[in-house]
Scaffold this motif. Structure first.
Motif, PDB file in Angstrom:
ATOM      1  N   SER A   9      -4.146  44.468 -21.554  1.00  0.00           N
ATOM      2  CA  SER A   9      -3.558  43.149 -21.765  1.00  0.00           C
ATOM      3  C   SER A   9      -2.077  43.276 -22.121  1.00  0.00           C
ATOM      4  O   SER A   9      -1.269  42.448 -21.737  1.00  0.00           O
ATOM      5  CB  SER A   9      -4.317  42.383 -22.862  1.00  0.00           C
ATOM      6  OG  SER A   9      -4.175  43.036 -24.087  1.00  0.00           O
ATOM      7  N   GLN A  12      -0.186  44.003 -18.911  1.00  0.00           N
ATOM      8  CA  GLN A  12      -0.064  42.812 -18.084  1.00  0.00           C
ATOM      9  C   GLN A  12       1.018  41.889 -18.647  1.00  0.00           C
ATOM     10  O   GLN A  12       1.734  41.236 -17.912  1.00  0.00           O
ATOM     11  CB  GLN A  12      -1.394  42.063 -18.001  1.00  0.00           C
ATOM     12  CG  GLN A  12      -2.420  42.765 -17.137  1.00  0.00           C
ATOM     13  CD  GLN A  12      -3.761  42.053 -17.165  1.00  0.00           C
ATOM     14  OE1 GLN A  12      -3.966  41.106 -17.908  1.00  0.00           O
ATOM     15  NE2 GLN A  12      -4.690  42.548 -16.352  1.00  0.00           N
ATOM     16  N   CYS A  13       1.128  41.852 -19.950  1.00  0.00           N
ATOM     17  CA  CYS A  13       2.147  41.007 -20.568  1.00  0.00           C
ATOM     18  C   CYS A  13       3.540  41.564 -20.320  1.00  0.00           C
ATOM     19  O   CYS A  13       4.506  40.809 -20.232  1.00  0.00           O
ATOM     20  CB  CYS A  13       1.909  40.892 -22.072  1.00  0.00           C
ATOM     21  SG  CYS A  13       0.457  39.916 -22.475  1.00  0.00           S
ATOM     22  N   GLN A  15       4.515  43.138 -17.637  1.00  0.00           N
ATOM     23  CA  GLN A  15       4.942  43.008 -16.248  1.00  0.00           C
ATOM     24  C   GLN A  15       5.656  41.672 -16.070  1.00  0.00           C
ATOM     25  O   GLN A  15       5.261  40.661 -16.658  1.00  0.00           O
ATOM     26  CB  GLN A  15       3.739  43.053 -15.312  1.00  0.00           C
ATOM     27  CG  GLN A  15       3.068  44.406 -15.247  1.00  0.00           C
ATOM     28  CD  GLN A  15       1.852  44.363 -14.319  1.00  0.00           C
ATOM     29  OE1 GLN A  15       1.443  43.317 -13.861  1.00  0.00           O
ATOM     30  NE2 GLN A  15       1.279  45.539 -14.083  1.00  0.00           N
ATOM     31  N   PRO A  16       6.687  41.674 -15.292  1.00  0.00           N
ATOM     32  CA  PRO A  16       7.375  40.406 -15.062  1.00  0.00           C
ATOM     33  C   PRO A  16       6.456  39.475 -14.261  1.00  0.00           C
ATOM     34  O   PRO A  16       5.778  39.901 -13.322  1.00  0.00           O
ATOM     35  CB  PRO A  16       8.617  40.782 -14.268  1.00  0.00           C
ATOM     36  CG  PRO A  16       8.323  42.126 -13.683  1.00  0.00           C
ATOM     37  CD  PRO A  16       7.325  42.780 -14.581  1.00  0.00           C
ATOM     38  N   LEU A  17       6.414  38.238 -14.655  1.00  0.00           N
ATOM     39  CA  LEU A  17       5.560  37.259 -13.967  1.00  0.00           C
ATOM     40  C   LEU A  17       6.185  36.882 -12.634  1.00  0.00           C
ATOM     41  O   LEU A  17       7.404  36.769 -12.519  1.00  0.00           O
ATOM     42  CB  LEU A  17       5.391  36.005 -14.828  1.00  0.00           C
ATOM     43  CG  LEU A  17       4.664  36.196 -16.157  1.00  0.00           C
ATOM     44  CD1 LEU A  17       4.688  34.898 -16.956  1.00  0.00           C
ATOM     45  CD2 LEU A  17       3.228  36.617 -15.896  1.00  0.00           C
ATOM     46  N   LYS A  18       5.305  36.699 -11.645  1.00  0.00           N
ATOM     47  CA  LYS A  18       5.788  36.259 -10.332  1.00  0.00           C
ATOM     48  C   LYS A  18       6.239  34.822 -10.454  1.00  0.00           C
ATOM     49  O   LYS A  18       5.591  34.016 -11.110  1.00  0.00           O
ATOM     50  CB  LYS A  18       4.659  36.302  -9.300  1.00  0.00           C
ATOM     51  CG  LYS A  18       4.389  37.627  -8.704  1.00  0.00           C
ATOM     52  CD  LYS A  18       3.344  37.438  -7.607  1.00  0.00           C
ATOM     53  CE  LYS A  18       3.130  38.659  -6.795  1.00  0.00           C
ATOM     54  NZ  LYS A  18       2.122  38.437  -5.755  1.00  0.00           N
ATOM     55  N   ARG A  20       6.257  31.180  -9.597  1.00  0.00           N
ATOM     56  CA  ARG A  20       5.287  30.344  -8.892  1.00  0.00           C
ATOM     57  C   ARG A  20       5.974  29.664  -7.719  1.00  0.00           C
ATOM     58  O   ARG A  20       7.133  29.285  -7.791  1.00  0.00           O
ATOM     59  CB  ARG A  20       4.724  29.284  -9.830  1.00  0.00           C
ATOM     60  CG  ARG A  20       3.911  29.921 -10.966  1.00  0.00           C
ATOM     61  CD  ARG A  20       3.168  28.881 -11.702  1.00  0.00           C
ATOM     62  NE  ARG A  20       2.029  28.491 -10.870  1.00  0.00           N
ATOM     63  CZ  ARG A  20       1.147  27.591 -11.211  1.00  0.00           C
ATOM     64  NH1 ARG A  20       1.270  26.968 -12.346  1.00  0.00           N
ATOM     65  NH2 ARG A  20       0.150  27.289 -10.426  1.00  0.00           N
TER      66      ARG A  20
END
Length: 173
Positions: A9, A12-13, A15-18, A20
């Motif tokens: 978790s 995942q945090c 990682q840069p968010l894609k 939208r």
């Protein structure tokens, strides 16, 4: 095991968010629809031109075209299916009409066959009284006025088919 989930978790945090994908606006959709109606296949140069006009990535334009072609194909299939269903309904209605007509004709044929079996002696008076045809009508060349010869029954009487038919369906014709 909990530490493993905790590490996942956290990674995942980190990682840069894609970003939208933005929904297309009405103006953008109308431009894409107009372009699609002009040509359903998208060429590379046209894709980049549309993407720059719309302010979206070229990949989004390509995906929109792909989805639109799939919707168009489904719409065409639904339209064809509805047309086939209408044609099927028409054919079934025609089939029912023809079956009724065949049934009526079989019934009339059965009546004529019964009249033939009874012979000309009992039916001739009835036929002649019901029919109002003249000798000119009986001798005309139309199939309705063909003449049946009862010589096979040992009798030389001749009856026009029109009289048999008139007797069968009544004097209303």
């Amino acid at each position: 095991m909990n530490s493993h989930l905790h590490n996942q978790s956290q990674s995942q945090c980190n990682q840069p968010l894609k970003p939208r994908k933005k929904r297309l606006g009405r103006d953008q959709l109308s431009l894409l629809e107009a372009s699609f109606n002009a040509n359903q296949k998208l060429k590379a140069e046209h894709k980049t031109e549309l993407a720059s006009q719309l302010g979206v990535p070229p990949r989004q334009v390509a995906i929109w075209y792909q989805n639109r072609r799939a919707r168009h194909k489904n719409d065409v299939m639904e339209h064809d299916y509805k047309n086939i269903q209408l044609e099927l309904g028409d054919v079934l209605a025609e089939n029912i009409r023809l079956e009724r007509q065949v049934s009526m004709l079989k019934h009339e044929l059965n009546q004529v066959q019964q009249m033939i079996l009874l012979g000309p002696t009992s039916s001739s008076a009835t036929l002649l009284s019901v029919s109002g045809s003249s000798d000119e009508q009986a001798n005309s060349g139309s199939p309705a006025n063909m003449i049946c010869n009862w010589g096979d029954a040992g009798n030389d009487d001749i009856f026009p088919v029109e009289e048999l038919y008139t007797c069968m369906i009544g004097s209303g014709t």
